[in-house]
Design an enzyme around this catalytic site. Structure first.
Site, PDB file in Angstrom:
ATOM      1  CB  CYS A 111      -0.361  18.493  20.272  1.00 23.85           C
ATOM      2  SG  CYS A 111      -0.697  17.290  21.565  1.00 23.85           S
ATOM      3  CD  GLU A 176      -3.511  24.624  18.259  1.00 27.12           C
ATOM      4  OE1 GLU A 176      -2.276  24.766  18.355  1.00 27.12           O
ATOM      5  OE2 GLU A 176      -4.106  23.562  18.570  1.00 27.12           O
TER       6      GLU A 176
END
Length: 253
Positions: A111, A176
């Site tokens: 990630c 995000e």
């Protein structure tokens, strides 16, 4: 979110970010006492977005992850890689203790963030997908030692984007638009211990059992993806995944 699409034609510069977010926190004090290498990585430049995933500026990783700025609406682009071996087992990583955000938590394979560099930045969805795939290759090698030859660009599959917000420890957090990438590959690992504490391969059944173990902590984005979509995608990994690919709409979590 305080930004609007009317600003998307501005040059993508630090100065434009200060115009959009005049009260943004740029101090270095929150980094005091953290690992030196992780502090250095906080200077990487992320792509700042409006809610429609249009680039409106840039800001350092540090600025993007401070909750004081997230609470003002600062949003950036990210990606999450889910790598499966030929047994359809999913590779998980445990984030290193040295990580500033979400240390020691288990999460999906990799990630991270595309950077504001020509090969990883995109304003159209097609270009943005290509950018996050290149960023995924870069970070898989940086964190897990997986060579690009083992994870070819064309083998990554884009599924969808999720928009989510999650605090880490009160000071740090995430806000995000996260691109979800699947890839199936048998890989050799050479773990960067400053990034990754441990790894494991899991089946759907063993992962669900781990979710019930109170001694194990998982990142919020990974839990969101698992609870909403992952197990259905996983079930269709070898046949039927095509119907889930290249989703145009952003999923708001």
């Amino acid at each position: 979110m305080s930004t609007t699409t009317t600003t998307t034609n501005q040059p993508i510069t630090a100065e434009s970010m200060l115009r959009l977010f005049p009260d943004i926190d740029t101090s270095s004090a929150p980094l005091s006492g953290h690992d030196e290498e992780q502090i250095r990585l906080m200077d990487e430049v992320c792509i700042v977005l409006d809610e429609d995933d249009k680039p409106i500026g840039t800001a350092s990783k540090k600025i993007c992850h401070l909750m004081t700025n997230i609470d003002k609406g600062l949003l950036h682009r990210a990606f999450s890689v889910f790598l499966f071996n030929d047994k359809n087992e999913l590779l998980l990583q445990q984030r290193a203790t040295e990580k500033i955000t979400f240390p020691d938590m288990w999460t999906n394979t990799c990630c991270s963030h595309p950077l504001h560099i020509p090969t990883e930045t995109g304003s159209t969805l097609e270009d943005s997908i290509a950018g996050v795939k290149r960023a995924a290759q870069r970070k898989l090698e940086h964190e897990l030692g997986i060579k690009k030859e083992q994870v070819p660009f064309e083998d990554f599959h884009f599924l969808t984007r999720i928009h989510y917000k999650a605090p880490s420890d009160g000071m740090w957090g995430e806000h995000e638009i996260d691109y979800i990438l699947f890839i199936k590959a048998n890989v050799d690992l050479d773990i960067n211990k400053n990034e990754v504490r441990d790894t494991q391969y899991v089946t759907p059944e063993s992962l669900k059992q781990q979710f019930d173990d109170p001694s194990l902590v998982f990142t919020p984005w990974f839990k969101l993806i698992c609870n909403s979509m992952l197990f259905e995608w996983w079930q269709n990994l070898d046949s039927g995944l095509d119907k889930y690919l290249n989703e145009q709409e952003i999923r708001r979590m």
